[in-house]
Design an enzyme around this catalytic site. Structure first.
Site, PDB file in Angstrom:
ATOM      1  N   ASP A 131     -42.423  16.511  -3.214  1.00 32.44           N
ATOM      2  CA  ASP A 131     -42.910  17.084  -4.006  1.00 32.44           C
ATOM      3  C   ASP A 131     -42.524  18.523  -4.678  1.00 32.44           C
ATOM      4  O   ASP A 131     -42.453  18.981  -5.582  1.00 32.44           O
ATOM      5  CB  ASP A 131     -44.643  17.256  -3.372  1.00 32.44           C
ATOM      6  CG  ASP A 131     -45.379  17.616  -4.307  1.00 32.44           C
ATOM      7  OD1 ASP A 131     -45.456  17.550  -5.640  1.00 32.44           O
ATOM      8  OD2 ASP A 131     -46.680  17.992  -3.885  1.00 32.44           O
ATOM      9  N   ASP A 139     -39.523  17.713  -6.716  1.00 32.85           N
ATOM     10  CA  ASP A 139     -39.590  17.057  -8.272  1.00 32.85           C
ATOM     11  C   ASP A 139     -40.310  18.237  -9.037  1.00 32.85           C
ATOM     12  O   ASP A 139     -39.983  18.400 -10.556  1.00 32.85           O
ATOM     13  CB  ASP A 139     -40.681  15.853  -8.259  1.00 32.85           C
ATOM     14  CG  ASP A 139     -42.184  16.114  -7.913  1.00 32.85           C
ATOM     15  OD1 ASP A 139     -42.700  17.160  -7.511  1.00 32.85           O
ATOM     16  OD2 ASP A 139     -42.884  15.102  -7.674  1.00 32.85           O
ATOM     17  N   GLY A 140     -40.999  19.046  -8.738  1.00 34.75           N
ATOM     18  CA  GLY A 140     -41.232  20.231  -9.481  1.00 34.75           C
ATOM     19  C   GLY A 140     -40.131  21.155  -9.863  1.00 34.75           C
ATOM     20  O   GLY A 140     -39.978  21.631 -10.851  1.00 34.75           O
ATOM     21  N   ARG A 198     -38.456  21.735 -13.825  1.00 30.60           N
ATOM     22  CA  ARG A 198     -38.407  23.065 -14.514  1.00 30.60           C
ATOM     23  C   ARG A 198     -36.809  23.085 -14.828  1.00 30.60           C
ATOM     24  O   ARG A 198     -36.660  23.657 -15.834  1.00 30.60           O
ATOM     25  CB  ARG A 198     -39.098  24.207 -13.587  1.00 30.60           C
ATOM     26  CG  ARG A 198     -40.574  24.210 -13.476  1.00 30.60           C
ATOM     27  CD  ARG A 198     -40.958  25.319 -12.621  1.00 30.60           C
ATOM     28  NE  ARG A 198     -40.724  25.174 -11.201  1.00 30.60           N
ATOM     29  CZ  ARG A 198     -41.442  24.561 -10.631  1.00 30.60           C
ATOM     30  NH1 ARG A 198     -42.553  23.955 -11.102  1.00 30.60           N
ATOM     31  NH2 ARG A 198     -41.286  24.229  -9.287  1.00 30.60           N
ATOM     32  N   ASP A 224     -47.518  12.651  -9.912  1.00 31.64           N
ATOM     33  CA  ASP A 224     -47.565  13.735  -8.792  1.00 31.64           C
ATOM     34  C   ASP A 224     -48.793  13.858  -8.065  1.00 31.64           C
ATOM     35  O   ASP A 224     -49.128  13.774  -6.955  1.00 31.64           O
ATOM     36  CB  ASP A 224     -47.077  15.047  -9.194  1.00 31.64           C
ATOM     37  CG  ASP A 224     -46.852  15.977  -8.233  1.00 31.64           C
ATOM     38  OD1 ASP A 224     -45.872  15.660  -7.339  1.00 31.64           O
ATOM     39  OD2 ASP A 224     -47.427  17.126  -8.410  1.00 31.64           O
ATOM     40  N   ASP A 280     -49.937  12.404  -4.164  1.00 32.41           N
ATOM     41  CA  ASP A 280     -50.684  13.250  -3.470  1.00 32.41           C
ATOM     42  C   ASP A 280     -51.861  12.886  -2.779  1.00 32.41           C
ATOM     43  O   ASP A 280     -52.168  12.748  -1.617  1.00 32.41           O
ATOM     44  CB  ASP A 280     -50.883  14.717  -4.176  1.00 32.41           C
ATOM     45  CG  ASP A 280     -49.486  15.529  -4.380  1.00 32.41           C
ATOM     46  OD1 ASP A 280     -48.508  15.095  -3.871  1.00 32.41           O
ATOM     47  OD2 ASP A 280     -49.699  16.532  -5.113  1.00 32.41           O
TER      48      ASP A 280
END
Length: 112
Positions: A55, A58-59, A63, A76, A80
């Site tokens: 998690d 991937d963020g 970006r 996502d 979660d």
């Protein structure tokens, strides 16, 4: 110079979404191990934690590569929520003889 518009197929293979797919697989594998093979709890815990570490990445990838998408955000969020609910269900099964713990886990599922 013109840029090609992004298609739905392009979004499916964005790097953050590929990480998201691995998160889904890790979560499913960990929950299967927790419920069906509780003696494999160490492997299940490693897979579960790996899903949540994914998690973070991937963020960062979204970006860095400018690959944010509505699909990725939804993937996502659903991963979660399902992972958390699955863990709480597995804990409810493990502590099924303790009504207070089952109630606590049920309330946490409702809150999530």
């Amino acid at each position: 110079m013109t840029t090609k518009p992004t298609s739905a197929n392009d979004v499916l293979v964005y790097i953050p979404n590929l990480i998201g797919y691995s998160r889904v697989l890790f979560s499913l594998a960990s929950l299967i191990l927790m419920i069906c093979f509780p003696e494999q709890w160490v492997v299940a815990a490693v897979l579960y934690v790996s899903s949540f570490v994914g998690d973070l990445f991937d963020g960062m990838a979204a970006r860095k590569f400018d690959q944010s998408s509505t699909f990725g955000g939804l993937l996502d969020m659903v991963t979660d929520r399902c992972s958390t609910a699955g863990l709480l269900c597995a804990l409810s099964k493990e502590y099924s003889e303790n009504a207070g713990m089952v109630l606590l886990f049920t309330m946490l599922i409702i809150l999530d």
